[in-house]
Design an enzyme around this catalytic site. Sequence first.
Site, PDB file in Angstrom:
ATOM      1  N   LYS A  46      67.423  12.174  69.654  1.00 48.41           N
ATOM      2  CA  LYS A  46      67.593  12.670  71.025  1.00 48.41           C
ATOM      3  C   LYS A  46      69.075  12.631  71.385  1.00 48.41           C
ATOM      4  O   LYS A  46      69.784  11.685  71.014  1.00 48.41           O
ATOM      5  CB  LYS A  46      66.768  11.809  71.986  1.00 48.41           C
ATOM      6  CG  LYS A  46      66.717  12.343  73.409  1.00 48.41           C
ATOM      7  CD  LYS A  46      65.796  11.502  74.299  1.00 48.41           C
ATOM      8  CE  LYS A  46      65.762  12.034  75.713  1.00 48.41           C
ATOM      9  NZ  LYS A  46      64.885  11.258  76.605  1.00 48.41           N
ATOM     10  N   SER A  49      61.248  13.717  79.070  1.00 52.93           N
ATOM     11  CA  SER A  49      62.501  14.406  78.853  1.00 52.93           C
ATOM     12  C   SER A  49      62.827  14.602  77.375  1.00 52.93           C
ATOM     13  O   SER A  49      63.669  15.415  77.040  1.00 52.93           O
ATOM     14  CB  SER A  49      63.642  13.649  79.523  1.00 52.93           C
ATOM     15  OG  SER A  49      63.824  12.393  78.903  1.00 52.93           O
ATOM     16  N   SER A  74      59.238   9.502  79.138  1.00 55.62           N
ATOM     17  CA  SER A  74      59.891  10.572  78.376  1.00 55.62           C
ATOM     18  C   SER A  74      59.552  10.608  76.892  1.00 55.62           C
ATOM     19  O   SER A  74      60.024  11.486  76.177  1.00 55.62           O
ATOM     20  CB  SER A  74      61.411  10.473  78.534  1.00 55.62           C
ATOM     21  OG  SER A  74      61.779  10.848  79.826  1.00 55.62           O
TER      22      SER A  74
END
Lengths: 462, 96
Positions: free
Chosen positions: A63, A138, A163
């Site tokens: 990420k 997210s 997330s």
Amino acid sequence: MIEIKTVKEFVENADSIDFDDFISSVIEKCEKIQSKYQPFITINKKHAKPKKGLIHALPVSVKDCICTKDLQSTAGSKILEGYMPPFDATCITKIKQQGGVIIGKTTQDEFGFGTFNVNSKYAIPKNPFDVERSCGGSSGGAGCITAAADFPHIAIAESTGGSITAPAAFTGTYGLTPTYGRVSRYGLIDYANSMDKIGVIAKSTYDIALMLSIISGYDPLDSTSADLAEQDFTKFIGKDIKGMKIAVPKEYFGEGVDKKIADLIWEKIKQLESLGASYEEISLPMTKYAIPAYYIIAVSEASTNLAKFCGLRYGLHKQLSGNFDEYFGSVRSQGFGEEAKRRIILGTYARMAGFRDAYYLKALKIRTLIIQEFKKTFKNFDIIAAPSMPVLPLKFSEIENLKPIENYMMDILTIAPNMAGIPMISVPAGLIKGLPAGLHLMADHFNEAALIKASSSLEGLK
Amino acid sequence: MKDYWKIDEKLVEHIAAVARLHLTEEEKKKYASQLEDILQVFRQIDDVNTENVNPSFHPIEIKNRFRDDEEKKTQWDPLANTKHKEEGYFKGPKIV
């Protein structure tokens, strides 16, 4: 070589791999996936020979909010465009030590501010099950590449309020959010530092357990890192769940939760029962206060964490002009997106003199009550089971019409365990009209073992 | 007692200044109305009795840990990502 699809087979046969051939074919595949679904902000094309280790030559995506040395890390924000960290986050150092290969940085909502990965000026990932729908957020890019990759791969993701669970549920993958402090946050670009957790999204519980074994453990560089020895979590795979006690909270099946998802989750709970577990319905009355308390804490911390982005040391720069107020204000107004500005304003307000007690401290006290409610439950139960998300993957056109507060309410099932810092895993529960739904399992602090046992039993792993 | 849950464009303008954000008139209007919506939901926390409850700054117990007081050098160049530097220092905008 690339015929090997699972991580387990891959790591068992890693010695027979021609690395250069393998990695160039993986990168080629990533580019094809990128043109179709957009999971990446950056694809990494420079690869040194990996070290021998537990995951020798295994492709790992990361990420974008996790710092990777000399590889752009923006956390999904234009204010960090071009930022090349001069160091690796601790989890990245550990992955590289074990031979993992960073194939790219996955897209996300700006700084993690979102549930559907639409709050970013970089690539918005499209759901491989239906490109008109969101991958969840997210960590949307992490879910997207995990679902789309037909090569062995594990994604490193991060969760503050849900997330990891949201994208795992929306993309039909496994997503583990470890206990707060289990994995070092050193090198993570903070959203809300008292709630941020680095975790894993993957195609199997085995992959999750393997990666958790590598990235977890005490780190003197993170003052909130738990002082626990490293351990091999794969030993819990396929362990008997006879006698496991499951709590099913009624608040997690109530208003706002799609009835079809609730029915599917009940089927999975019955499946756990057939494997030797027992369940009981319970009530967690503090649940409804979790969303307001979470958002107050999250935006308060975010607004202070984001104060450092001002066009001075990294990321977006402008010509130095005006006084510091004017210069910082001009860089920040240009670099931050709409949701980031909204959260900075909310958080600054919640911490202002005169309001701090009413908002921030009150929310922290509610967090205490939520933690106590979970702790009490885990005195009598091993895990809590619920749906991961209240809805199936939404269409982008539906998300556009949500007001900010309606959007925040979508986190209703993930917020409480995230603010309590307990570990949780989203397990693929099956498809409804061709779209994936997730089963959410939660356990007491540092009891990831129970989650791995239950998840791998449902997966049928031995 | 103040009404914590009321917000208007003037207050948004003040908060934005504190947070070093320049907002357009349109943004001020939009954020004021959205924050009003959000605070309506947030005010539910008033219903919870938190008397004698300690705040949890972290979800788990955090103990202070100190390293030995030995000199450690940064392993990388802190100026590597800035365009604004001079003679080994960051160069900032005018303070006064």
